[in-house]
Design a protein around this motif. Structure first.
Motif, PDB file in Angstrom:
ATOM      1  N   PHE A 146       0.829  -1.207   0.000  1.00  0.00           N
ATOM      2  CA  PHE A 146       0.000   0.000   0.000  1.00  0.00           C
ATOM      3  C   PHE A 146       0.873   1.271   0.000  1.00  0.00           C
ATOM      4  N   ILE A 147       1.906   1.284   0.848  1.00  0.00           N
ATOM      5  CA  ILE A 147       2.811   2.438   0.922  1.00  0.00           C
ATOM      6  C   ILE A 147       3.528   2.645  -0.409  1.00  0.00           C
ATOM      7  N   LYS A 148       3.927   1.541  -1.039  1.00  0.00           N
ATOM      8  CA  LYS A 148       4.604   1.641  -2.351  1.00  0.00           C
ATOM      9  C   LYS A 148       3.695   2.315  -3.381  1.00  0.00           C
ATOM     10  N   GLU A 149       2.415   1.954  -3.400  1.00  0.00           N
ATOM     11  CA  GLU A 149       1.477   2.558  -4.355  1.00  0.00           C
ATOM     12  C   GLU A 149       1.302   4.053  -4.086  1.00  0.00           C
ATOM     13  N   ILE A 150       1.286   4.426  -2.825  1.00  0.00           N
ATOM     14  CA  ILE A 150       1.157   5.847  -2.480  1.00  0.00           C
ATOM     15  C   ILE A 150       2.356   6.632  -2.999  1.00  0.00           C
ATOM     16  N   PHE A 151       3.566   6.081  -2.840  1.00  0.00           N
ATOM     17  CA  PHE A 151       4.768   6.750  -3.339  1.00  0.00           C
ATOM     18  C   PHE A 151       4.759   6.868  -4.860  1.00  0.00           C
ATOM     19  N   LEU A 152       4.287   5.832  -5.519  1.00  0.00           N
ATOM     20  CA  LEU A 152       4.195   5.885  -6.985  1.00  0.00           C
ATOM     21  C   LEU A 152       3.243   6.991  -7.428  1.00  0.00           C
ATOM     22  N   LEU A 153       2.115   7.126  -6.736  1.00  0.00           N
ATOM     23  CA  LEU A 153       1.152   8.169  -7.085  1.00  0.00           C
ATOM     24  C   LEU A 153       1.708   9.564  -6.822  1.00  0.00           C
ATOM     25  N   LYS A 154       2.467   9.722  -5.736  1.00  0.00           N
ATOM     26  CA  LYS A 154       3.039  11.031  -5.406  1.00  0.00           C
ATOM     27  C   LYS A 154       3.974  11.523  -6.493  1.00  0.00           C
ATOM     28  N   ARG A 155       4.631  10.593  -7.195  1.00  0.00           N
ATOM     29  CA  ARG A 155       5.556  10.977  -8.257  1.00  0.00           C
ATOM     30  C   ARG A 155       4.829  11.281  -9.571  1.00  0.00           C
ATOM     31  N   ASP A 156       3.575  10.895  -9.644  1.00  0.00           N
ATOM     32  CA  ASP A 156       2.803  11.057 -10.889  1.00  0.00           C
ATOM     33  C   ASP A 156       1.795  12.192 -10.727  1.00  0.00           C
ATOM     34  N   ILE A 157       2.276  13.430 -10.921  1.00  0.00           N
ATOM     35  CA  ILE A 157       1.403  14.600 -10.762  1.00  0.00           C
ATOM     36  C   ILE A 157       0.281  14.577 -11.796  1.00  0.00           C
ATOM     37  N   GLY A 158       0.612  14.190 -13.032  1.00  0.00           N
ATOM     38  CA  GLY A 158      -0.408  14.120 -14.086  1.00  0.00           C
ATOM     39  C   GLY A 158      -1.515  13.152 -13.731  1.00  0.00           C
ATOM     40  N   GLY A 159      -1.133  12.022 -13.136  1.00  0.00           N
ATOM     41  CA  GLY A 159      -2.132  11.046 -12.726  1.00  0.00           C
ATOM     42  C   GLY A 159      -3.038  11.572 -11.634  1.00  0.00           C
ATOM     43  N   ILE A 160      -2.470  12.322 -10.695  1.00  0.00           N
ATOM     44  CA  ILE A 160      -3.268  12.905  -9.616  1.00  0.00           C
ATOM     45  C   ILE A 160      -4.264  13.924 -10.176  1.00  0.00           C
ATOM     46  N   VAL A 161      -3.813  14.722 -11.164  1.00  0.00           N
ATOM     47  CA  VAL A 161      -4.711  15.698 -11.801  1.00  0.00           C
ATOM     48  C   VAL A 161      -5.868  14.980 -12.482  1.00  0.00           C
ATOM     49  N   ILE A 162      -5.546  13.881 -13.218  1.00  0.00           N
ATOM     50  CA  ILE A 162      -6.589  13.109 -13.897  1.00  0.00           C
ATOM     51  C   ILE A 162      -7.580  12.539 -12.885  1.00  0.00           C
ATOM     52  N   ILE A 163      -7.044  12.045 -11.767  1.00  0.00           N
ATOM     53  CA  ILE A 163      -7.888  11.370 -10.784  1.00  0.00           C
ATOM     54  C   ILE A 163      -8.812  12.334 -10.052  1.00  0.00           C
ATOM     55  N   PHE A 164      -8.311  13.521  -9.685  1.00  0.00           N
ATOM     56  CA  PHE A 164      -9.080  14.406  -8.804  1.00  0.00           C
ATOM     57  C   PHE A 164      -9.600  15.680  -9.486  1.00  0.00           C
ATOM     58  N   VAL A 165      -8.741  16.375 -10.206  1.00  0.00           N
ATOM     59  CA  VAL A 165      -9.116  17.702 -10.720  1.00  0.00           C
ATOM     60  C   VAL A 165     -10.026  17.600 -11.929  1.00  0.00           C
ATOM     61  N   MET A 166      -9.677  16.736 -12.899  1.00  0.00           N
ATOM     62  CA  MET A 166     -10.462  16.651 -14.126  1.00  0.00           C
ATOM     63  C   MET A 166     -11.930  16.295 -13.886  1.00  0.00           C
ATOM     64  N   PRO A 167     -12.239  15.298 -13.024  1.00  0.00           N
ATOM     65  CA  PRO A 167     -13.659  15.002 -12.780  1.00  0.00           C
ATOM     66  C   PRO A 167     -14.428  16.168 -12.165  1.00  0.00           C
ATOM     67  N   LEU A 168     -13.766  16.930 -11.280  1.00  0.00           N
ATOM     68  CA  LEU A 168     -14.446  18.077 -10.671  1.00  0.00           C
ATOM     69  C   LEU A 168     -14.772  19.137 -11.712  1.00  0.00           C
ATOM     70  N   LEU A 169     -13.822  19.389 -12.616  1.00  0.00           N
ATOM     71  CA  LEU A 169     -14.077  20.355 -13.692  1.00  0.00           C
ATOM     72  C   LEU A 169     -15.196  19.870 -14.599  1.00  0.00           C
ATOM     73  N   LEU A 170     -15.199  18.571 -14.889  1.00  0.00           N
ATOM     74  CA  LEU A 170     -16.229  18.002 -15.756  1.00  0.00           C
ATOM     75  C   LEU A 170     -17.617  18.142 -15.147  1.00  0.00           C
ATOM     76  N   ILE A 171     -17.738  17.770 -13.874  1.00  0.00           N
ATOM     77  CA  ILE A 171     -19.074  17.771 -13.261  1.00  0.00           C
ATOM     78  C   ILE A 171     -19.615  19.190 -13.141  1.00  0.00           C
ATOM     79  N   ILE A 172     -18.753  20.166 -12.825  1.00  0.00           N
ATOM     80  CA  ILE A 172     -19.209  21.560 -12.706  1.00  0.00           C
ATOM     81  C   ILE A 172     -19.613  22.098 -14.065  1.00  0.00           C
TER      82      ILE A 172
END
Length: 421
Positions: free
Chosen positions: A9-35
């Motif tokens: 689980f900790i390894k996956e968290i570290f991988l996500l922290k290095r992937d800023i683009g992935g974090i944007v896709i996961i959290f920011v893009m859906p919020l912009l879409l729904i609004i």
């Protein structure tokens, strides 16, 4: 075992922290879409509700019937009549797309309608042996009249049908009143037929919450739909991370370590399930707290929050299973990223996120039944709009969990086969 799962689980968290683009896709893009999409749909709904559609009205009759039709159209909340046209200019304006439709009332409509009604009434009265105007009864009924309706070729078929039914209803009611009036004159009665109401009428019965009617709105439809879209979009970063592990040798170290491969799968599952819950809570927060500032209805989750979280967990499992399969099959990020994004969009289209399933062709409705997004969307709608319990959406939850098991099983089988010595 629990320690190994925690390390995964900790390894996956570290991988996500290095992937800023992935974090944007996961959290920011859906919020912009729904609004954005909710604002567009709600604005469209309000415009159609509040603004009147300009249509061309040409009156060649200039008498009672045409005036009644004009009065009914002007009294509606739908149309604004334009009258400074002739039939040729109206046809050109509508067919060029300048206006959506035109209505042309033929000449002598009132005169011929009166003659037709009188002829029929006289015939019926004389058949009962009552005194009637024999000359009027022997008159030939006038030729049927046609109201010309011109529609912009791009106009929706449902709109055309609605307008034609409305005009037909108006003419039918006018003709009925004239028939009643003609019989009154022949029989010498004085009853006021204007006071007679229809025996059959329609009343829409809507669900109630307490004493308040439950009226679905754009927010209730968009929040669950785009939450599902966001959940399934984790397929992209998840599959990319799996491909990275293969290219960086992490997967090789995982295979030769004493930790079973399924533990790595479970680590990814728990990590991305937490992300799915966070996505869901963010979408709900936007619907509850932010939408009212945009003059949108607030998203009502009262009494349903726990049930919605359960559905989110199972939908998240289905999305994670699909992402694991895609990341296992893909050899490069160039394969996983575009295919993952495209497949999610296709699943969304098939599952009813973009277009309601009941509007699809029949064969597409059958295909929609195989989309995990459709299962999740139905479960959300059942809880939000139909106030169903978890037990009542158990079929959809079972299908979502079965989809996860099938995807993971195929992934493990493929991984073992590829790395068998």
């Amino acid at each position: 075992m629990l320690y190994k799962l925690w390390r995964s689980f900790i390894k996956e968290i570290f991988l996500l922290k290095r992937d800023i683009g992935g974090i944007v896709i996961i959290f920011v893009m859906p919020l912009l879409l729904i609004i954005t999409i909710t604002l567009i749909q709600d604005s469209t709904f309000r415009n159609l509700e509040g603004a009147k559609i300009p249509i061309i009205f040409i009156d060649n009759d200039h008498s009672e019937v045409s005036q009644n039709i004009k009065k009914e159209l002007e009294g509606s909340k739908t149309f604004r009549l334009l009258t400074n046209f002739n039939e040729k200019t109206a046809q050109d304006a509508v067919f060029s797309g300048e206006y959506q439709m035109a209505i042309v009332i033929p000449e002598n409509l009132t005169k011929d309608l009166n003659a037709n009604v009188d002829s029929k009434v006289q015939t019926i009265v004389s058949s009962f042996g009552l005194e009637a105007d024999s000359a009027q009864a022997q008159k030939k009924a006038p030729k049927a009249k046609e109201l010309h309706l011109y529609f912009d070729p791009a106009t929706n078929a449902g709109f055309k049908s609605s307008v034609m039914n409305s005009v037909n209803k108006m003419v039918f009611e006018i003709e009925n009143k004239k028939i009643y009036k003609a019989f009154q004159e022949q029989l010498g009665t004085t009853e006021d037929i204007e006071e007679n109401k229809n025996l059959i009428s329609f009343k829409e019965i809507t669900p109630l919450k307490g004493e308040k009617e439950i009226i679905p709105n754009s927010v209730q439809h968009n929040v669950p739909a785009w939450t599902l879209f966001a959940i399934f979009f984790i397929v992209v970063p998840l599959s990319i991370n799996l491909v990275k592990e293969k290219s960086q040798g992490t997967s090789v170290r995982a295979r030769i370590s004493p930790t079973p491969y399924f533990v790595h799968i479970l680590g990814k599952t728990f990590t991305y399930l937490i992300i799915c819950i966070i996505q869901f809570l963010l979408m709900v927060a936007v619907g509850v707290f932010l939408f009212p500032y945009f003059n949108l209805p607030a998203f009502d989750v009262s009494g349903n929050m726990l049930s919605l979280i359960v559905v989110t967990l199972f939908a998240g499992l289905a999305a994670i299973g699909f992402g694991i399969l895609l990341g296992t099959l893909a050899e490069t990020q160039e394969q996983s990223a575009p295919f993952g994004a495209t497949s999610v969009v296709v699943l969304a289209a098939i599952g009813g996120i973009w277009v309601p399933v009941f509007l699809m062709p029949e064969f597409m409705q059958h295909i929609a039944g195989f989309s995990p997004m459709n299962w999740g969307l139905n479960a959300y709608y059942d809880i939000i709009l139909r106030h169903s319990s978890i037990s009542q959406v158990s079929k959809e939850l079972f299908l979502l969990f079965l989809f996860y098991i099938a995807m993971v099983a195929i992934s493990i089988f493929y991984e073992r086969k590829q790395n068998a010595v």
